[in-house]
Design an enzyme around this catalytic site. Structure first.
Site, PDB file in Angstrom:
ATOM      1  CG  ASP A  45      -4.137  78.073 -15.793  1.00 30.17           C
ATOM      2  OD1 ASP A  45      -5.203  78.384 -15.209  1.00 30.17           O
ATOM      3  OD2 ASP A  45      -3.424  77.124 -15.418  1.00 30.17           O
ATOM      4  CG  ASN A  93     -13.420  75.844 -17.411  1.00 30.20           C
ATOM      5  OD1 ASN A  93     -12.939  76.444 -18.365  1.00 30.20           O
ATOM      6  ND2 ASN A  93     -12.640  75.378 -16.448  1.00 30.20           N
TER       7      ASN A  93
HETATM    8  C1  FPP Z   1      -8.106  80.115 -16.206  1.00 31.62           C
HETATM    9  O1  FPP Z   1      -7.960  80.728 -14.967  1.00 31.62           O
HETATM   10  C2  FPP Z   1      -8.945  80.890 -17.062  1.00 31.62           C
HETATM   11  C3  FPP Z   1     -10.223  80.554 -17.425  1.00 31.62           C
HETATM   12  C4  FPP Z   1     -10.884  79.334 -16.946  1.00 31.62           C
HETATM   13  C5  FPP Z   1     -11.044  81.402 -18.278  1.00 31.62           C
HETATM   14  C6  FPP Z   1     -10.367  82.258 -19.290  1.00 31.62           C
HETATM   15  C7  FPP Z   1     -11.283  83.363 -19.583  1.00 31.62           C
HETATM   16  C8  FPP Z   1     -10.960  84.650 -19.788  1.00 31.62           C
HETATM   17  C9  FPP Z   1      -9.570  85.127 -19.872  1.00 31.62           C
HETATM   18  C10 FPP Z   1     -12.007  85.715 -19.912  1.00 31.62           C
HETATM   19  C11 FPP Z   1     -12.990  85.640 -21.038  1.00 31.62           C
HETATM   20  C12 FPP Z   1     -12.447  85.307 -22.367  1.00 31.62           C
HETATM   21  C13 FPP Z   1     -12.509  86.052 -23.496  1.00 31.62           C
HETATM   22  C14 FPP Z   1     -12.051  85.481 -24.790  1.00 31.62           C
HETATM   23  C15 FPP Z   1     -12.995  87.442 -23.509  1.00 31.62           C
HETATM   24  P1  FPP Z   1      -8.273  79.905 -13.633  1.00 31.62           P
HETATM   25  O2  FPP Z   1      -9.534  80.402 -13.079  1.00 31.62           O
HETATM   26  O3  FPP Z   1      -8.250  78.436 -13.897  1.00 31.62           O
HETATM   27  O4  FPP Z   1      -7.039  80.332 -12.764  1.00 31.62           O
HETATM   28  P2  FPP Z   1      -6.410  79.527 -11.540  1.00 31.62           P
HETATM   29  O5  FPP Z   1      -5.880  78.242 -12.107  1.00 31.62           O
HETATM   30  O6  FPP Z   1      -5.324  80.467 -11.088  1.00 31.62           O
HETATM   31  O7  FPP Z   1      -7.495  79.350 -10.540  1.00 31.62           O
END
Ligand code: FPP
Length: 270
Positions: A45, A93
């Site tokens: 996250d 998502n």
């Molecule tokens: C949360 O950050 C993260 C995600 C929803 C996606 C995770 C994906 C990756 C790390 C990249 C692709 C994955 C792989 C396995 C190559 P957020 O956007 O919810 O952050 P925030 O809460 O700060 O807005």
């Protein structure tokens, strides 16, 4: 499992763990190879917050987040974890803007293109958790290839949770158990916790003993709800793109300290 229901760690250190290859000698010295977690699950996250703090677009945060995956997978494999499970895309998502969804899917494909050879070389087996058939066809094609190529590997299982939610996984599991009962393969009264565990998408793997969540939120967000029943939870303020091998080793050391404290009920006669 201990009297407090803690999942056991490795009974013996893996003979081929080469500490020198891990780097971070100060942390490695604090780590007990005999008590490594067997399965680490990570809620990655904070990509958006990482970007916002740098006045960058959210998508730059996801790109940096995708880059952070390499080091954690490599470290997990070097530590001979049985499994590493990464929460990459939840069923919720899909509510994000289309550009963000497409970027996340592209980053995943890019990750596979860049990393598959090394994943394979490191004997890692890739598995996907989640409602796979709802993913875009081109993503499924790449994932199918990657899973096929790594299917015979015997090292760490890398689970990537995509279009995943624990509740939908449980519904799917309940349905598959009901279907087996209806086909006469299983009697309803013989359904046990073990039947459920084996029919989840993590069937055959040990439950996570350590759940890591980056960027400070104290939630489990519908992730592996059945499987984390006895997991230790480690929440760090570090946002996912900044999460490095050092942070992973710190989380493992913290896990081992807690395990020792709980184990201390026996060890210290408390
Ligand atoms: C949360 O950050 C993260 C995600 C929803 C996606 C995770 C994906 C990756 C790390 C990249 C692709 C994955 C792989 C396995 C190559 P957020 O956007 O919810 O952050 P925030 O809460 O700060 O807005």
């Amino acid at each position: 499992m201990s009297s407090l229901g803690l999942t056991a760690a490795h009974p013996t250190p893996h003979p081929t763990i080469d500490l020198s290859e891990l780097g971070e000698p100060d942390l490695v010295a604090q780590m007990e190879l005999a008590r490594l977690p067997r399965h680490i699950a990570v809620i990655m996250d904070g990509n958006g917050r990482w970007a916002r703090r740098r006045r960058l677009p959210r998508l730059a945060g996801h790109r940096a987040g995708a880059s952070a995956v390499h080091e954690i997978v490599e470290t997990g494999s070097r530590l001979h974890l049985k499994a590493l499970t990464l929460f990459a895309f939840s069923t919720e998502n899909w509510k994000r803007p289309q550009t963000e969804i497409s970027t996340l899917m592209s980053l995943l494909r890019e990750y596979l293109r860049k990393e598959l050879a090394e994943i394979h070389r490191n004997n890692i087996r890739l598995q996907i958790l989640g409602r796979y058939e709802q993913l875009p066809v081109e993503v499924r094609q790449d994932l199918d290839d990657a899973m096929r190529i790594t299917s015979g590997n015997t090292g760490m299982v890398l689970n990537v949770a995509l279009n995943y939610s624990a509740r939908s996984e449980m519904v799917d599991t309940i349905q598959s158990i009901i279907a087996r009962v209806q086909r006469g393969e299983l009697r309803a009264e013989d359904v046990t916790e073990r039947t459920v565990s084996e029919n989840l998408s993590t069937g055959g793997l040990p439950d996570p003993d350590l759940l890591i969540r980056t960027s400070g939120e104290m939630r489990v967000s519908n992730f592996l709800l059945w499987q984390i029943a006895y997991a230790d939870i480690y929440v760090t303020e570090t946002c996912w793109p900044d999460f490095t091998r050092r942070h992973l080793l710190e989380a493992i050391i913290d896990f081992q300290k807690r395990e020792r404290r709980y184990g201390g009920l026996g060890e210290h006669g408390a």
